[in-house]
Design a protein around this motif. Sequence first.
Motif, PDB file in Angstrom:
ATOM      1  N   ILE A   1      -6.947   2.563   0.335  1.00 35.84           N
ATOM      2  CA  ILE A   1      -6.882   1.899   1.642  1.00 35.84           C
ATOM      3  C   ILE A   1      -5.545   1.212   1.891  1.00 35.84           C
ATOM      4  O   ILE A   1      -5.244   0.823   3.019  1.00 35.84           O
ATOM      5  CB  ILE A   1      -8.012   0.861   1.785  1.00 35.84           C
ATOM      6  N   GLU A   2      -4.704   1.090   0.846  1.00 38.66           N
ATOM      7  CA  GLU A   2      -3.567   0.169   0.929  1.00 38.66           C
ATOM      8  C   GLU A   2      -2.498   0.571   1.937  1.00 38.66           C
ATOM      9  O   GLU A   2      -1.876  -0.300   2.567  1.00 38.66           O
ATOM     10  CB  GLU A   2      -2.945  -0.025  -0.456  1.00 38.66           C
ATOM     11  N   HIS A   3      -2.255   1.860   2.134  1.00 35.47           N
ATOM     12  CA  HIS A   3      -1.193   2.262   3.063  1.00 35.47           C
ATOM     13  C   HIS A   3      -1.581   1.954   4.509  1.00 35.47           C
ATOM     14  O   HIS A   3      -0.744   1.507   5.306  1.00 35.47           O
ATOM     15  CB  HIS A   3      -0.864   3.746   2.904  1.00 35.47           C
ATOM     16  N   LEU A   4      -2.837   2.191   4.855  1.00 35.28           N
ATOM     17  CA  LEU A   4      -3.308   1.826   6.193  1.00 35.28           C
ATOM     18  C   LEU A   4      -3.357   0.310   6.354  1.00 35.28           C
ATOM     19  O   LEU A   4      -2.947  -0.224   7.388  1.00 35.28           O
ATOM     20  CB  LEU A   4      -4.694   2.410   6.449  1.00 35.28           C
ATOM     21  N   MET A   5      -3.839  -0.393   5.328  1.00 30.57           N
ATOM     22  CA  MET A   5      -3.937  -1.848   5.424  1.00 30.57           C
ATOM     23  C   MET A   5      -2.562  -2.482   5.637  1.00 30.57           C
ATOM     24  O   MET A   5      -2.420  -3.447   6.397  1.00 30.57           O
ATOM     25  CB  MET A   5      -4.593  -2.399   4.163  1.00 30.57           C
ATOM     26  N   ALA A   6      -1.539  -1.937   4.979  1.00 27.97           N
ATOM     27  CA  ALA A   6      -0.181  -2.456   5.163  1.00 27.97           C
ATOM     28  C   ALA A   6       0.263  -2.270   6.611  1.00 27.97           C
ATOM     29  O   ALA A   6       0.858  -3.174   7.215  1.00 27.97           O
ATOM     30  CB  ALA A   6       0.785  -1.773   4.204  1.00 27.97           C
TER      31      ALA A   6
ATOM     32  N   ARG B   1       8.846  -1.860   9.675  1.00 31.51           N
ATOM     33  CA  ARG B   1       9.197  -0.558  10.244  1.00 31.51           C
ATOM     34  C   ARG B   1      10.526  -0.053   9.684  1.00 31.51           C
ATOM     35  O   ARG B   1      10.666   1.124   9.352  1.00 31.51           O
ATOM     36  CB  ARG B   1       9.302  -0.662  11.769  1.00 31.51           C
ATOM     37  N   ASP B   2      11.507  -0.951   9.576  1.00 28.49           N
ATOM     38  CA  ASP B   2      12.857  -0.552   9.186  1.00 28.49           C
ATOM     39  C   ASP B   2      13.017  -0.373   7.682  1.00 28.49           C
ATOM     40  O   ASP B   2      13.793   0.484   7.239  1.00 28.49           O
ATOM     41  CB  ASP B   2      13.870  -1.600   9.660  1.00 28.49           C
ATOM     42  N   GLU B   3      12.316  -1.175   6.885  1.00 31.37           N
ATOM     43  CA  GLU B   3      12.622  -1.270   5.460  1.00 31.37           C
ATOM     44  C   GLU B   3      11.592  -0.635   4.530  1.00 31.37           C
ATOM     45  O   GLU B   3      11.936  -0.227   3.420  1.00 31.37           O
ATOM     46  CB  GLU B   3      12.790  -2.755   5.071  1.00 31.37           C
ATOM     47  N   LEU B   4      10.313  -0.588   4.942  1.00 32.27           N
ATOM     48  CA  LEU B   4       9.279  -0.189   3.988  1.00 32.27           C
ATOM     49  C   LEU B   4       8.367   0.942   4.448  1.00 32.27           C
ATOM     50  O   LEU B   4       7.870   1.714   3.616  1.00 32.27           O
ATOM     51  CB  LEU B   4       8.385  -1.395   3.639  1.00 32.27           C
ATOM     52  N   ALA B   5       8.108   1.042   5.745  1.00 26.15           N
ATOM     53  CA  ALA B   5       7.002   1.882   6.221  1.00 26.15           C
ATOM     54  C   ALA B   5       7.073   3.331   5.743  1.00 26.15           C
ATOM     55  O   ALA B   5       6.047   3.959   5.466  1.00 26.15           O
ATOM     56  CB  ALA B   5       6.926   1.837   7.749  1.00 26.15           C
ATOM     57  N   ASN B   6       8.275   3.905   5.640  1.00 22.94           N
ATOM     58  CA  ASN B   6       8.391   5.329   5.306  1.00 22.94           C
ATOM     59  C   ASN B   6       8.551   5.596   3.810  1.00 22.94           C
ATOM     60  O   ASN B   6       8.818   6.730   3.407  1.00 22.94           O
ATOM     61  CB  ASN B   6       9.549   5.968   6.079  1.00 22.94           C
ATOM     62  N   CYS B   7       8.406   4.580   2.983  1.00 20.98           N
ATOM     63  CA  CYS B   7       8.615   4.757   1.534  1.00 20.98           C
ATOM     64  C   CYS B   7       7.345   5.284   0.878  1.00 20.98           C
ATOM     65  O   CYS B   7       6.274   4.688   0.998  1.00 20.98           O
ATOM     66  CB  CYS B   7       9.056   3.432   0.912  1.00 20.98           C
TER      67      CYS B   7
ATOM     68  N   PRO C   1      17.570   5.146  -1.672  1.00 20.09           N
ATOM     69  CA  PRO C   1      17.900   5.115  -3.104  1.00 20.09           C
ATOM     70  C   PRO C   1      16.893   4.324  -3.931  1.00 20.09           C
ATOM     71  O   PRO C   1      16.642   4.652  -5.087  1.00 20.09           O
ATOM     72  CB  PRO C   1      19.287   4.441  -3.131  1.00 20.09           C
ATOM     73  N   ASP C   2      16.310   3.267  -3.329  1.00 21.04           N
ATOM     74  CA  ASP C   2      15.327   2.448  -4.036  1.00 21.04           C
ATOM     75  C   ASP C   2      13.931   2.605  -3.425  1.00 21.04           C
ATOM     76  O   ASP C   2      13.165   1.638  -3.326  1.00 21.04           O
ATOM     77  CB  ASP C   2      15.746   0.978  -4.029  1.00 21.04           C
ATOM     78  N   GLU C   3      13.597   3.832  -3.046  1.00 22.50           N
ATOM     79  CA  GLU C   3      12.302   4.097  -2.414  1.00 22.50           C
ATOM     80  C   GLU C   3      11.132   3.674  -3.299  1.00 22.50           C
ATOM     81  O   GLU C   3      10.092   3.225  -2.814  1.00 22.50           O
ATOM     82  CB  GLU C   3      12.177   5.583  -2.060  1.00 22.50           C
ATOM     83  N   PHE C   4      11.311   3.774  -4.617  1.00 19.43           N
ATOM     84  CA  PHE C   4      10.219   3.480  -5.545  1.00 19.43           C
ATOM     85  C   PHE C   4       9.780   2.019  -5.439  1.00 19.43           C
ATOM     86  O   PHE C   4       8.588   1.726  -5.267  1.00 19.43           O
ATOM     87  CB  PHE C   4      10.650   3.795  -6.979  1.00 19.43           C
ATOM     88  N   VAL C   5      10.705   1.090  -5.556  1.00 18.90           N
ATOM     89  CA  VAL C   5      10.322  -0.320  -5.526  1.00 18.90           C
ATOM     90  C   VAL C   5       9.876  -0.728  -4.125  1.00 18.90           C
ATOM     91  O   VAL C   5       8.997  -1.590  -3.962  1.00 18.90           O
ATOM     92  CB  VAL C   5      11.478  -1.211  -6.032  1.00 18.90           C
TER      93      VAL C   5
ATOM     94  N   HIS D   1       8.176   1.156  -2.113  1.00 16.54           N
ATOM     95  CA  HIS D   1       6.779   1.559  -1.962  1.00 16.54           C
ATOM     96  C   HIS D   1       5.849   0.589  -2.686  1.00 16.54           C
ATOM     97  O   HIS D   1       4.745   0.302  -2.202  1.00 16.54           O
ATOM     98  CB  HIS D   1       6.526   2.981  -2.476  1.00 16.54           C
ATOM     99  N   LYS D   2       6.276   0.075  -3.830  1.00 20.14           N
ATOM    100  CA  LYS D   2       5.446  -0.902  -4.541  1.00 20.14           C
ATOM    101  C   LYS D   2       5.269  -2.171  -3.696  1.00 20.14           C
ATOM    102  O   LYS D   2       4.196  -2.782  -3.695  1.00 20.14           O
ATOM    103  CB  LYS D   2       6.076  -1.248  -5.887  1.00 20.14           C
TER     104      LYS D   2
END
Length: 244
Positions: free
Chosen positions: A28-33, A132-138, A181-185, A187-188
């Motif tokens: 559920i976490e991606h929708l909840m975010a 929207r700018d920093e995390l949504a697409n990771c 470049p830091d998509e991994f962190v 997404h966390k």
Amino acid sequence: VPATGEAVTKTQLGTVIENAAGVSVSTIEHLMAALVMLGIDNAVVELDGPEMPIMDGSSLPFVQILDRAGRRQQDALRGYIEILEPIEFVEGDKRAALLPADQFEVAFEIRFPSAAIGRQTVDLVMDEQAFRDELANCRTFGFLHEVEYLRSIGLARGGSMENAVVIEGDRILNPEGLRRPDEFVRHKALDAIGDLYVLGAPILGRFEGVLAGHSLNNQLVRALLATPHAWRYRTLAPELAQAV
């Protein structure tokens, strides 16, 4: 199935919620975010299966769907969970904490032996535009041997490079590479935002995660709920907090 901290029953591959009748919904976490960062306080999510669609492995498709659907203001003030005292949950070298702050901030650190990841950190003041700018697409990520093992026991059957970043040793297997470049962190951090929204309200405070995952995030949620003097539920002035 209520999306509450107490309803979380599993955290191995994602956050799973379950009701008293034994009906569960996983991942559920991606929708909840997306819901919390777009200011959606009141929503009913209808599913015809036991798991949220993985989409591309990020929150972006949910943001796009919510944008198309639109939002409607309610005649109510938005409630917030204001962190008054530090709360943390530590497990070995892993840590998740909520600290007092005048705004919502998210900081995260990960360390992996793979050269494709290494050590990565992110520290952001988080509002809708920043999300929207920093995390949504990771996108979510995993190692090839883990995916193969999960498939061997009947899990992650829909997992592919279309909905995750897949790593083998020190190589990223996705032909398109990374979105950042830091998509991994990042997404966390996205995961943590979604995991925290089972508290039922956006947070006024700072989240810090070190090597944390869904399990530690939920342990932190439960620790906060068990420490009522460490937080309070409050509303802001109408011009700052119109519920939708």
